[in-house]
Motif scaffolding. Structure first.
Motif, PDB file in Angstrom:
ATOM      1  N   GLY A 187       0.791  -1.225   0.000  1.00 48.03           N
ATOM      2  CA  GLY A 187       0.000   0.000   0.000  1.00 48.03           C
ATOM      3  C   GLY A 187       0.820   1.270   0.000  1.00 48.03           C
ATOM      4  N   ARG A 188       1.977   1.253  -0.669  1.00 44.87           N
ATOM      5  CA  ARG A 188       2.889   2.394  -0.630  1.00 44.87           C
ATOM      6  C   ARG A 188       2.875   3.226  -1.900  1.00 44.87           C
ATOM      7  NH1 ARG A 188       5.471   4.646   3.161  1.00 44.87           N
ATOM      8  NH2 ARG A 188       7.464   4.605   2.090  1.00 44.87           N
ATOM      9  N   GLY A 189       2.111   2.813  -2.889  1.00 47.76           N
ATOM     10  CA  GLY A 189       2.058   3.602  -4.119  1.00 47.76           C
ATOM     11  C   GLY A 189       3.421   3.743  -4.772  1.00 47.76           C
ATOM     12  N   THR A 190       3.787   4.981  -5.116  1.00 48.55           N
ATOM     13  CA  THR A 190       5.043   5.232  -5.828  1.00 48.55           C
ATOM     14  C   THR A 190       6.278   5.050  -4.952  1.00 48.55           C
ATOM     15  OG1 THR A 190       4.920   7.600  -5.312  1.00 48.55           O
ATOM     16  CG2 THR A 190       3.915   6.859  -7.381  1.00 48.55           C
ATOM     17  N   HIS A 191       6.107   4.873  -3.657  1.00 53.24           N
ATOM     18  CA  HIS A 191       7.261   4.743  -2.761  1.00 53.24           C
ATOM     19  C   HIS A 191       7.745   3.311  -2.636  1.00 53.24           C
ATOM     20  CE1 HIS A 191       6.529   8.872  -2.001  1.00 53.24           C
ATOM     21  NE2 HIS A 191       5.390   8.655  -1.362  1.00 53.24           N
ATOM     22  N   THR A 192       7.067   2.359  -3.290  1.00 54.82           N
ATOM     23  CA  THR A 192       7.563   0.997  -3.448  1.00 54.82           C
ATOM     24  C   THR A 192       7.536   0.672  -4.941  1.00 54.82           C
ATOM     25  OG1 THR A 192       6.925   0.165  -1.265  1.00 54.82           O
ATOM     26  CG2 THR A 192       7.088  -1.440  -3.030  1.00 54.82           C
TER      27      THR A 192
ATOM     28  N   VAL B 263      13.175  -5.203  -5.337  1.00 58.96           N
ATOM     29  CA  VAL B 263      12.098  -4.367  -4.803  1.00 58.96           C
ATOM     30  C   VAL B 263      12.736  -3.232  -4.008  1.00 58.96           C
ATOM     31  CG1 VAL B 263      10.021  -4.296  -3.376  1.00 58.96           C
ATOM     32  CG2 VAL B 263      10.581  -6.371  -4.675  1.00 58.96           C
ATOM     33  N   THR B 264      12.290  -2.005  -4.276  1.00 56.42           N
ATOM     34  CA  THR B 264      12.865  -0.823  -3.633  1.00 56.42           C
ATOM     35  C   THR B 264      11.779  -0.080  -2.853  1.00 56.42           C
ATOM     36  OG1 THR B 264      14.507  -0.601  -5.391  1.00 56.42           O
ATOM     37  CG2 THR B 264      14.119   1.332  -4.005  1.00 56.42           C
TER      38      THR B 264
ATOM     39  N   ASP C 139       5.201  12.635   2.996  1.00 53.58           N
ATOM     40  CA  ASP C 139       4.244  11.570   2.719  1.00 53.58           C
ATOM     41  C   ASP C 139       4.945  10.228   2.549  1.00 53.58           C
ATOM     42  OD1 ASP C 139       3.609  10.892  -0.649  1.00 53.58           O
ATOM     43  OD2 ASP C 139       5.300  12.097   0.023  1.00 53.58           O
ATOM     44  N   TRP C 140       6.210  10.223   2.092  1.00 58.84           N
ATOM     45  CA  TRP C 140       6.931   8.961   1.949  1.00 58.84           C
ATOM     46  C   TRP C 140       7.224   8.331   3.295  1.00 58.84           C
ATOM     47  CZ3 TRP C 140      11.405   9.012   4.614  1.00 58.84           C
ATOM     48  CH2 TRP C 140      12.035  10.242   4.838  1.00 58.84           C
ATOM     49  N   ALA C 141       7.155   9.111   4.384  1.00 62.56           N
ATOM     50  CA  ALA C 141       7.496   8.610   5.709  1.00 62.56           C
ATOM     51  C   ALA C 141       6.345   7.872   6.376  1.00 62.56           C
ATOM     52  CB  ALA C 141       7.952   9.764   6.602  1.00 62.56           C
TER      53      ALA C 141
END
Length: 387
Positions: free
Chosen positions: A249-254, A267-268, A377-379
């Motif tokens: 559920g991280r969207g663009t952050h995963t 996977v990043t 928001d990435w946090a």
């Protein structure tokens, strides 16, 4: 906003209206090598671990059913054991009638936490009993430095239970230390490191391959392939793996990138290394950087912008961690319970065979995932979506 931890009296832990079969837990002292007084921001006199055992009165004819009933009743008293965990970081239970994986599973479930589903597992953990697996299957000579559990992924457990089923004659201790104290020390000694971690976060890059990459490691199928069945073609297998990754559920952050020749996937995640303890809102250094630095494996961690973390910071982080930790010397039947938000664990090497040390683990979620520090928001770290 609260900025300190409230002390909780723990002379004994007993239910309000004890029945004849109720167990009374009393604290006891361990040798200095196994127990220490925590530094700031913990209240003076707070020990890690809080060591508990049945009182002499309650140990007569003690049975596991009575222990489980007492744990449930203590938790019904405003989550008394959970609050002790939030204060001390780690609890040790000694002298309980726990002798098997099934016994351990029943005891751990009595705390009332939700079993944690590991998504993207990096170690081999076969199921031994409900929500119970080997703690780590790496060879005896491998040092696993102190770390919070699963800091490399967005979905980490809040509580970790370890059960010592068999203890080696020499070595094999389990470290414990406070992530709150670690943050305070690092902030005081290398503040620029904390500033950069706060601003940039961590870029965690994990390589998963079809085959095991190191002893005790997992495969790509074990990490993300729970829906894969025999006969799935390449496109179907990849689609099912990507669906599991999306559950973070991280969207663009995963993000992820497939390796050539169907060898695996990288996977990043962009994640916070500095998070907060619920209730106090105190910052905790929620990290595995020391462990990754001392034992290179399938995970690479950089600053959140992709730049390397200076080695001088990592060396100092390792040194501070070793200064503030204690090493738990296992006795057969011991159970350690960690609040994973604020307490780190690891594993020391031991002399002898793999089978000379048998420690089992059980992971659980709590009411909150270790929260973010700061407003980016990435946090934001969230529980994985239900499958």
């Amino acid at each position: 906003m609260a900025t300190s931890i409230q002390s909780i009296r723990a002379d004994t832990l007993a239910v309000d209206s004890p029945a004849a079969s109720s167990v009374v837990f009393e604290p006891f002292n361990l040798p200095p090598s196994n127990q220490r007084q925590l530094g700031a921001p913990h209240p003076p006199g707070t020990a890690i671990p809080l060591a508990l055992r049945p009182s002499r009165h309650s140990i007569e004819n003690i049975n596991l059913d009575d222990v489980i009933t007492t744990v449930k009743e203590l938790q019904s008293q405003d989550k008394l054991l959970t609050k002790q965990l939030a204060l001390h970081g780690t609890l040790l239970f000694r002298g309980l009638p726990i002798r098997s994986a099934d016994d351990f599973s029943r005891f751990a479930h009595a705390f009332g936490f939700k079993p944690h589903e590991i998504i993207g597992i990096v170690v081999d953990r076969p199921v031994l009993a409900p929500n119970v697996a080997p703690a780590n299957k790496a060879p005896p000579d491998v040092l696993i430095h102190s770390h919070n559990e699963s800091p490399q992924v967005p979905h980490a457990p809040e509580y970790i239970f370890f059960y010592g089923h068999k203890a080696p004659s020499k070595g094999g201790e389990t470290p414990m230390s406070s992530s709150l104290e670690l943050f305070r020390r690092v902030q005081d000694e290398i503040p620029e490191f904390v500033t950069t971690l706060t601003e940039k976060g961590i870029l965690s890059r994990i390589t998963y391959k079809k085959e095991v990459q190191y002893s005790g490691g997992s495969t790509l199928k074990e990490a993300f392939g729970k829906k894969i069945v025999d006969g799935d073609d390449l496109a179907t297998r990849r689609s099912k793996i990507e669906a599991q990754i999306a559950r973070y559920g991280r969207g663009t952050h995963t993000t992820w990138e497939w390796l050539d020749n169907d060898e695996g996937i990288v996977v990043t995640h962009r994640l916070p290394a500095i998070r907060t303890q619920p209730g106090t809102k105190l910052p905790t250094l929620f990290t595995g950087l020391a462990s990754l630095y001392t034992r290179k494996n399938t995970t690479e961690q950089l600053y959140g912008d992709g730049t390397p973390i200076p080695e001088e910071y990592l060396k100092r982080l390792v040194a501070i961690t070793e200064e503030i930790r204690v090493l738990h010397r296992w006795e057969q039947g011991d159970v350690l319970v960690y609040d994973n938000i604020i307490s780190q664990h690891g594993r020391q090497p031991w002399e002898g065979e793999q089978t000379d040390r048998v420690v089992m683990a059980s992971l659980f979620d709590g009411d909150e995932v270790p929260g973010a520090y700061g407003g980016a928001d990435w946090a934001q770290v969230v529980q994985a979506l239900d499958d």
